[in-house]
Design an enzyme around this catalytic site. Structure first.
Site, PDB file in Angstrom:
ATOM      1  N   TRP A 232       0.828  -1.206   0.000  1.00 21.02           N
ATOM      2  CA  TRP A 232       0.000   0.000   0.000  1.00 21.02           C
ATOM      3  C   TRP A 232       0.863   1.257   0.000  1.00 21.02           C
ATOM      4  O   TRP A 232       0.518   2.254  -0.644  1.00 21.02           O
ATOM      5  CB  TRP A 232      -0.982  -0.033   1.166  1.00 21.02           C
TER       6      TRP A 232
ATOM      7  N   ASP B 155      -1.610   6.847   6.376  1.00 17.16           N
ATOM      8  CA  ASP B 155      -2.656   5.907   5.987  1.00 17.16           C
ATOM      9  C   ASP B 155      -2.894   4.994   7.190  1.00 17.16           C
ATOM     10  O   ASP B 155      -2.066   4.144   7.516  1.00 17.16           O
ATOM     11  CB  ASP B 155      -2.197   5.105   4.773  1.00 17.16           C
TER      12      ASP B 155
ATOM     13  N   LYS C 269     -12.310  -1.425   7.701  1.00 14.81           N
ATOM     14  CA  LYS C 269     -11.608  -2.181   8.739  1.00 14.81           C
ATOM     15  C   LYS C 269     -12.294  -1.935  10.085  1.00 14.81           C
ATOM     16  O   LYS C 269     -13.112  -2.722  10.521  1.00 14.81           O
ATOM     17  CB  LYS C 269     -10.139  -1.777   8.817  1.00 14.81           C
TER      18      LYS C 269
END
Length: 355
Positions: free
Chosen positions: A101, A168, A192
């Site tokens: 990511w 992030d 999440k």
């Protein structure tokens, strides 16, 4: 209905009460006679939902009254990979590369300007977090990913930089206490610990905006979304509402500090079991292990089939590792119970008698 022990890395498990309230709202949203799926995103009912969700999102992290603005936007965290450099990059940005990511964020930032990789764990297949990061060069901002779902690593402290800090936090936001107010822009895909897939949360200090001197398309402009109170275009009404339900649930549990204690118990139980069994190996460096995503492998390939069968019998789902790395991964997000972790531990213990 079967009691499934769901360790999915995302979209994640949500509390049962959230499912029940969201289901009822589909039929009749707060006795309006209308479904949450069909109310106007500009109705007073939804505006109240959006305002409470934005307020709670800041309150739970202790960021209210500290110059932060909360936005619920669409496009997921991946949209922010580009939106961040659009809004913040003038000449050069710094990125810490700790996995897939981070690498995707770097790739998008390079479309807007120069990127300096200030630290990386690529040399050991992203199994650790770089330490003693010293940034001396001038940067427009520095970016890091707090938790790496694929590799099971997590930052334990916030890196230092003489520039706005961007993070992030898609996979560990609201899971632990952290010095959130040291980060100038926090972004997270909701799927999440915030809510369902289809919306992202951005918490941003408004003072860091407006320095690029570039024309920013409205959809990419944080200031435009701030000015329009997250309603520049039609909001994802149902996802925002479900996020609100989940944030309310978290507050009822005692907030982030309380859920962190539970998360610590879950992670400790599973890691202790992995370390005690000689046929299981943890993937991440011990000092950098994630409390959200526990990654492990078996020492022999033949054990995979045994484990898979035992998991099926125990109604355990979604423990396969990411397709890019293999192995196994148990995601321990907020709504995963200690009882479910105990069932997984029991399966690992059972393998001693069948391999």
């Amino acid at each position: 209905m079967k009691n499934i022990h769901n360790f999915c890395a995302g979209p994640c498990l949500l509390p049962q009460s959230v499912y029940e309230q969201a289901s009822q709202a589909i039929l009749d949203f707060e006795q309006t006679g209308m479904s949450i799926l069909s109310i106007s995103h500009r109705s007073k009912e939804f505006i109240a939902v959006l305002e409470e969700a934005r307020s709670l999102s800041l309150e739970l992290l202790g960021l209210q009254h500290k110059g932060y603005v909360a936005l619920f936007l669409q496009g997921g965290a991946s949209m922010e990979f580009l939106r961040i450099p659009y809004n913040l990059m003038q000449q050069k940005a710094g990125y810490i590369n700790t996995g897939t990511w981070s690498a995707k964020a770097i790739e998008q930032a390079q479309l807007m300007g120069e990127v300096s990789i200030v630290a990386s764990s690529e040399d050991r297949a992203y199994t650790y977090i770089p330490k003693e990061i010293h940034v001396k060069e001038p940067l427009d901002y520095m970016h890091f990913t707090s938790n790496n779902t694929i590799y099971g690593t997590q930052f334990n402290s916030i890196p230092k930089a003489n520039a706005p800090l961007v993070c992030d936090m898609s996979s560990d936001i609201y899971s632990r206490e952290f010095a959130y107010d040291q980060i100038d822009l926090i972004y997270a895909g909701a799927q999440k610990n915030i809510g369902p897939a289809g919306v992202s949360l951005i918490l941003i200090k408004e003072e860091i905006l407006g320095n690029t001197q570039r024309v920013i398309p409205h959809m990419m402009d944080y200031q435009e979304h701030i000015n329009k109170d997250s309603l520049y275009h039609t909001a994802n009404v149902f996802a925002v509402y479900t996020c609100l339900l989940n944030l309310r649930w978290l507050k009822q549990q005692g907030g982030v500090a309380a859920i962190e204690r539970v998360n610590n118990q879950k992670a400790a139980l599973l890691y202790q079991t992995i370390d005690q069994l000689d046929f299981v190996q943890g993937v991440a460096a011990v000092e950098d292990r994630s409390k959200m995503n526990v990654t492990f492998r078996f020492t022999e390939e033949r054990m995979n089939g045994v484990f898979d069968q035992l998991c099926t019998e125990a109604h355990i789902a979604n423990v396969q590792g990411h397709r890019s790395v293999g192995g196994y991964r148990a995601s321990l997000y907020n709504a995963v119970t200690l009882d479910s972790v105990a069932v997984l531990v029991n399966v690992l213990e059972q393998m001693k008698t069948v391999i």
